[in-house]
Design an enzyme around this catalytic site. Structure first.
Site, PDB file in Angstrom:
ATOM      1  N   THR A 212     -31.874 -52.243   4.282  1.00  0.00           N
ATOM      2  CA  THR A 212     -31.073 -51.286   5.059  1.00  0.00           C
ATOM      3  C   THR A 212     -31.946 -50.468   6.005  1.00  0.00           C
ATOM      4  O   THR A 212     -33.133 -50.258   5.760  1.00  0.00           O
ATOM      5  CB  THR A 212     -30.319 -50.310   4.130  1.00  0.00           C
ATOM      6  OG1 THR A 212     -31.271 -49.603   3.328  1.00  0.00           O
ATOM      7  CG2 THR A 212     -29.334 -51.044   3.250  1.00  0.00           C
ATOM      8  N   GLU A 260     -27.526 -45.170   5.058  1.00  0.00           N
ATOM      9  CA  GLU A 260     -28.226 -46.446   5.148  1.00  0.00           C
ATOM     10  C   GLU A 260     -27.266 -47.522   5.651  1.00  0.00           C
ATOM     11  O   GLU A 260     -26.144 -47.631   5.165  1.00  0.00           O
ATOM     12  CB  GLU A 260     -28.802 -46.852   3.796  1.00  0.00           C
ATOM     13  CG  GLU A 260     -29.808 -45.846   3.236  1.00  0.00           C
ATOM     14  CD  GLU A 260     -30.344 -46.277   1.889  1.00  0.00           C
ATOM     15  OE1 GLU A 260     -30.968 -47.358   1.810  1.00  0.00           O
ATOM     16  OE2 GLU A 260     -30.120 -45.543   0.906  1.00  0.00           O
TER      17      GLU A 260
END
Length: 320
Positions: A212, A260
């Site tokens: 991420t 994220e």
């Protein structure tokens, strides 16, 4: 589009213009009505359209510590204003000294001496000057003295978002805080966006097979409620379908709240140090702690699949 920071940035030879003033946080659909009208009026009169806004938010100066979560940073508001046809944006540094300007002094120093207003377009509840003593009625009186028109436009739009309440920045912030990014999108006319620089986190996503981009959001950003969302990641001129996680990562006893974004089906992306944007399309589920790592991985795979379906159903992605 020209961008000015302070009255001294306005060109000395600036002529007449049509002006609208406000915080315009989010540039939501109500704001768009006013700004579009100002642009249309400017075109009719053959002069530029100027938006005047403030930094920081006036409430932070008048009541320190009360700065509201922001729906859009100033550079994003400028982009949105440019799309609406605005010719110039004036960002006035809102200081304690500036907050003490009387409504009459504000009119002279900003609208008359610097912007040479030919017309001013505002919503019905517009207030300005020290202690917000000025209103549209006072502005209209000043217009007669200094030769500018005042047009009042009803900015109130309503729909399903917020249970039918009139669209506003305050309502949008509430919906974002509740995770209702679909409702926020109805008010904004586009997905809610969060921006920031990609920083190094714990890199657990990479270890789990879902790397991420950990976005360090800009100060005072309106971040959606903890949970998983479908959306887009904007980076390096690309718009990528994304599964977005907001929260403290309870599976690993995290304490710091993060945003994220996992770029779906993308391999080998290196975004560290880059400024990126994340658009929130739809809420998928709340934050949760699972009984095992296997259960977490199974849920993450299901989340990514669901996010991919939601983004695919959108069709054409928004512009970067």
């Amino acid at each position: 589009m020209q961008r000015w920071r302070g009255l001294e940035d306005i060109p000395e030879d600036w002529g007449r213009s049509v002006v609208t003033i406000g915080s315009y946080d989010g540039v939501h659909r109500g704001h768009q009505l006013i700004v579009r009208h100002a642009v249309d009026r400017a075109r009719e009169l053959g002069v530029p359209a100027v938006v005047v806004t403030f930094d920081p938010h006036p409430s932070e100066v008048v009541r320190p510590g009360s700065h509201p979560p922001l729906l859009a940073p100033h550079h994003r508001r400028c982009e949105l204003m440019a799309e609406l046809g605005v010719d110039a944006v004036l960002i006035l540094p809102f200081t304690s000294e500036f907050s003490k300007l009387s409504p009459a002094d504000f009119v002279v120093k900003v609208l008359v001496d610097k912007l040479h207003a030919k017309a001013v377009v505002e919503g019905p509840n517009f207030r300005f000057g020290h202690k917000a003593a000025g209103n549209v009625e006072f502005l209209a009186e000043q217009g007669k003295v200094y030769d500018f028109e005042v047009e009042v436009i009803d900015l109130y739009v309503s729909g399903a978002a917020g249970g039918g309440l009139p669209f506003s920045s305050t309502l949008t912030r509430r919906l974002v805080a509740e995770g209702d990014v679909g409702g926020a999108r109805e008010i904004l006319g586009r997905p809610h966006r969060v921006e920031g620089v990609v920083v190094r986190g714990a890199q657990r996503g990479r270890e789990l097979g879902f790397p991420t981009a950990n976005v360090e959001t800009l100060p005072h950003t309106a971040v959606p409620a903890d949970g998983v969302y479908a959306g887009y990641l904007h980076a390096q001129g690309e718009i990528m379908p994304a599964a977005i996680s907001v929260g403290t990562n309870p599976q690993f006893d995290g304490t710091e709240r993060t945003v994220e974004a996992y770029a779906i089906d993308r391999v080998g992306l290196d975004l560290y140090g880059l400024h990126v944007a994340v658009d929130f399309l739809a809420y998928v589920r709340g934050q949760a702690k699972f009984d095992s790592l296997e259960a977490l991985l199974e849920q993450m795979a299901a989340d990514v699949k669901r996010c991919k379906e939601i983004v695919a159903a959108e069709g054409q992605p928004p512009q970067a």
